[in-house]
Motif scaffolding. Sequence first.
Motif, PDB file in Angstrom:
ATOM      1  N   CYS A 178      17.750   5.233  -5.127  1.00 56.45           N
ATOM      2  CA  CYS A 178      16.578   4.300  -5.989  1.00 56.45           C
ATOM      3  C   CYS A 178      16.805   3.884  -6.935  1.00 56.45           C
ATOM      4  O   CYS A 178      16.551   2.759  -7.720  1.00 56.45           O
ATOM      5  CB  CYS A 178      15.681   5.026  -4.538  1.00 56.45           C
ATOM      6  SG  CYS A 178      15.955   6.101  -2.977  1.00 56.45           S
ATOM      7  N   GLU A 208      12.991  -3.212   1.070  1.00 57.13           N
ATOM      8  CA  GLU A 208      12.297  -2.800   0.045  1.00 57.13           C
ATOM      9  C   GLU A 208      12.708  -3.856  -1.353  1.00 57.13           C
ATOM     10  O   GLU A 208      11.963  -4.074  -2.159  1.00 57.13           O
ATOM     11  CB  GLU A 208      12.176  -1.665   0.308  1.00 57.13           C
ATOM     12  CG  GLU A 208      11.431  -0.634   0.811  1.00 57.13           C
ATOM     13  CD  GLU A 208      10.936   0.456   0.223  1.00 57.13           C
ATOM     14  OE1 GLU A 208      11.392   1.133  -0.575  1.00 57.13           O
ATOM     15  OE2 GLU A 208      10.953   1.173   1.641  1.00 57.13           O
ATOM     16  N   CYS A 250      19.160   1.936   3.212  1.00 59.12           N
ATOM     17  CA  CYS A 250      18.277   2.774   3.086  1.00 59.12           C
ATOM     18  C   CYS A 250      19.197   3.989   3.095  1.00 59.12           C
ATOM     19  O   CYS A 250      18.906   5.161   4.856  1.00 59.12           O
ATOM     20  CB  CYS A 250      16.871   2.545   3.547  1.00 59.12           C
ATOM     21  SG  CYS A 250      15.803   4.487   2.541  1.00 59.12           S
ATOM     22  N   ASP A 251      19.727   4.753   2.385  1.00 60.26           N
ATOM     23  CA  ASP A 251      20.334   6.332   2.802  1.00 60.26           C
ATOM     24  C   ASP A 251      19.869   7.101   1.827  1.00 60.26           C
ATOM     25  O   ASP A 251      21.145   7.502   0.646  1.00 60.26           O
ATOM     26  CB  ASP A 251      21.975   6.178   2.900  1.00 60.26           C
ATOM     27  CG  ASP A 251      21.985   5.527   2.075  1.00 60.26           C
ATOM     28  OD1 ASP A 251      21.214   4.662   0.935  1.00 60.26           O
ATOM     29  OD2 ASP A 251      23.603   5.414   1.395  1.00 60.26           O
ATOM     30  N   GLY A 303       9.724   2.689  -3.940  1.00 60.99           N
ATOM     31  CA  GLY A 303      11.203   2.834  -3.616  1.00 60.99           C
ATOM     32  C   GLY A 303      10.940   1.937  -4.749  1.00 60.99           C
ATOM     33  O   GLY A 303      12.556   2.156  -5.735  1.00 60.99           O
ATOM     34  N   CYS A 311      17.315  -0.684   3.434  1.00 61.93           N
ATOM     35  CA  CYS A 311      16.465  -1.187   1.015  1.00 61.93           C
ATOM     36  C   CYS A 311      16.161  -1.996   0.995  1.00 61.93           C
ATOM     37  O   CYS A 311      16.110  -3.231   0.877  1.00 61.93           O
ATOM     38  CB  CYS A 311      17.512  -0.375   1.036  1.00 61.93           C
ATOM     39  SG  CYS A 311      16.845   0.164  -1.274  1.00 61.93           S
ATOM     40  N   ARG A 350      19.577   1.849  -7.807  1.00 65.96           N
ATOM     41  CA  ARG A 350      19.374   0.372  -7.985  1.00 65.96           C
ATOM     42  C   ARG A 350      18.259  -0.986  -8.304  1.00 65.96           C
ATOM     43  O   ARG A 350      18.400  -1.633  -8.450  1.00 65.96           O
ATOM     44  CB  ARG A 350      19.130   0.734  -5.971  1.00 65.96           C
ATOM     45  CG  ARG A 350      19.298  -0.572  -5.302  1.00 65.96           C
ATOM     46  CD  ARG A 350      19.477   0.112  -3.602  1.00 65.96           C
ATOM     47  NE  ARG A 350      20.385   0.242  -3.361  1.00 65.96           N
ATOM     48  CZ  ARG A 350      21.001   0.578  -2.752  1.00 65.96           C
ATOM     49  NH1 ARG A 350      19.726   0.920  -1.599  1.00 65.96           N
ATOM     50  NH2 ARG A 350      22.044   1.466  -2.550  1.00 65.96           N
ATOM     51  N   GLU A 398      15.734   5.094   6.381  1.00 67.05           N
ATOM     52  CA  GLU A 398      15.156   5.411   5.667  1.00 67.05           C
ATOM     53  C   GLU A 398      15.068   7.316   6.323  1.00 67.05           C
ATOM     54  O   GLU A 398      13.932   7.836   6.661  1.00 67.05           O
ATOM     55  CB  GLU A 398      13.403   5.642   5.319  1.00 67.05           C
ATOM     56  CG  GLU A 398      13.161   5.812   3.754  1.00 67.05           C
ATOM     57  CD  GLU A 398      11.851   5.268   3.360  1.00 67.05           C
ATOM     58  OE1 GLU A 398      11.069   4.347   4.657  1.00 67.05           O
ATOM     59  OE2 GLU A 398      11.167   5.667   2.640  1.00 67.05           O
TER      60      GLU A 398
HETATM   61  S1  SF4 Z   1      16.720   3.017  -0.698  1.00 66.48           S
HETATM   62 FE1  SF4 Z   1      15.568   4.351  -2.011  1.00 66.48          FE
HETATM   63  S2  SF4 Z   1      14.671   2.829  -2.292  1.00 66.48           S
HETATM   64 FE2  SF4 Z   1      15.994   1.796  -1.073  1.00 66.48          FE
HETATM   65  S3  SF4 Z   1      14.597   1.537   0.617  1.00 66.48           S
HETATM   66 FE3  SF4 Z   1      15.647   3.644   0.946  1.00 66.48          FE
HETATM   67  S4  SF4 Z   1      14.227   4.996  -0.374  1.00 66.48           S
HETATM   68 FE4  SF4 Z   1      13.443   3.012  -0.880  1.00 66.48          FE
END
Ligand code: SF4
Length: 458
Positions: free
Chosen positions: A396, A346, A385-386, A292, A343, A399, A445
Motif C-alpha cells: 500500500c 481504492e 488488494c493483497d 489505504g 485495490c 503504491r 482485502e
Molecule cells: S492493497 Fe492496500 S491500498 Fe490497496 S486496497 Fe488493499 S489495503 Fe487498500
Amino acid sequence: MTAYVSAFDLFSIGIGPSSSHTVGPMKAALDFAERLRDHNLLDQVSRVTCDLYGSLGATGIGHGTPGAVVAGLRGLDPETCDPADVRTAWTGLEASPEVALSGTHRIAFRMDDIVFNPLVRLPAHPNAMKLTALDSGGATIATDTYYSIGGGFIRREGDATSDVAIADWAHPFATSAALMDICAESGLSIAEVAFDNELARHTADEVNDRLDRIWKAMSDCVDAGLRTEGVLPGGLKVKRRAALVSEHLATEDFWVGGGRRDTTIEWLQSFALAVNEENAGGGRVVTAPTNGAAGIVPAVLKYYMRFVPNANIEGVRAYLLTATAIGSLFKTNASISGAEAGCQGEVGPACAMAAAGLCAVLGGTPQQVENAAEIAMEHHLGLTCDPVGGLVQVPCIERNAIASSTAVTVARLALHGDGNHIVSLDTVIETMRQTGLDMSTKYKETSEGGLAVNVVEC
Ligand code: SF4
C-alpha cells in the motif's frame, strides 16, 4: 439518486490505518453505543459482544479493527479522538477488562468479546459486523448489523436512508457525461459545480473554511510523516522512509551533466510515503477517499503548492472540489472499497481524483479534467488488494507513491489533448465495477492471495 457526494463526506478527518476496517467499525460501534444511550438502555446493559465477518474478520487485527470497535463503544469519534487511545483500546483490555459504554456506563469487556469470523460472509457486503448488547441474565437488549462500505462510510442494516447524505444539490448529476453537460450549459468549471452543490448544506464561508481545514489536516499529516523515523507497528518491521527520502533530497547535491537534476517527483513520492506511513502507524489521516489510498490526493496537492508557480489557496479549494466531483462518480456508480472491488477501487479512484484536481488547477477544461480522471483509472483496472500480513503497509505505502507520480503524469498528458478521447470516464468506472465483481475474493482485502501469501513473513 443523485450521484453527488459532499467533499465533507468524501474527505473525512480520521485515523489510520484503514477507512473500512478502522474508521467504519469505530463509527459503527459509536453509533451502537449512542443508540443505547439515546433509548435509555445503557443502565440495563451488562455485556456487549461484537462479531466481525468476512474481510473484517480476516484482516481486522492488522487493520486495528478491534481497537476501533472498543474505542467507538467508549464514545470516541474518529475525527476528534487521540489516535493513541484507539491503538491501545483492545490490547489494553488484557490488563483492564472493562469499557465505559458511551463514556459513562461501565461493563466488563474482554478481548474475546470481539469474535473473528473470516469465513462468514454476509450477502450485503464483505465488511460486516454485528454488535449485541445483553442484560445480566444474558437476554438480548439490542443487536445491530453494520456494513463498513468503504471510505469510512457505514450502513446499518434496516436503515432506509442512503449512506450518502441527500440534499437539494444545485447541480445533481449521475454520470460524467451529465457533469460535462452541466459544465457546457452553465459555463462553470467542475470545481464551481461542486462548490454550488456544497451550498445546499453550508454557506460559502463554511465551505471554504471546511475545505481549508481538510487541506491543513492533509498538510499536517504530510509534515508529520516527513518528521518521523522508525519502524511501523504490526510485526513486518517495515522501515519508515519518507523522512529519510526528504532529508536526502534536502541535503544532497543532485548535479548531473552540468545541470541540477529535477527532484520534484521524488519530493512528491516522499509526500505520499509520509501520509501512508502516518496511516500505517495509526495516526491522524484524512480519508481520501479511503485510508489505504490516502496518500495520493494530499501528495499531489502538496506538490501543487510547493512546485507549481502561483499556487494559492483558491487553487487548493478548486483541486479538492474537482476531486470531490470525480470521487462522487466512483462512490455512487462503482465502489471505493478494496473488499468489494480490490485495490483498483481504492488507489484507482484516488489517482483519478488527484489527476483531475491537478489538471483543473493547471488550467484544464472540464473535458481535459474528465480525460485525466479516465486515464488515471484506466491504468489501474484489475489491480488487486493483497496486503501482506493484513497490514496497510506492503504494497500500500509504495503504491500510493507510484500512483501520485501517475496522477501528475496523467494531468500533464491530458493537458496536451483537447479533451476528446476514446474511453469515457463513465465507461472506465463501469469497467472497474464489473472487474471488481469478477475478481476472486482472494484479492479483495482478505490477504488470502497474491503478495499476501507469497511474501514470507519473518
Ligand atoms: S492493497 Fe492496500 S491500498 Fe490497496 S486496497 Fe488493499 S489495503 Fe487498500
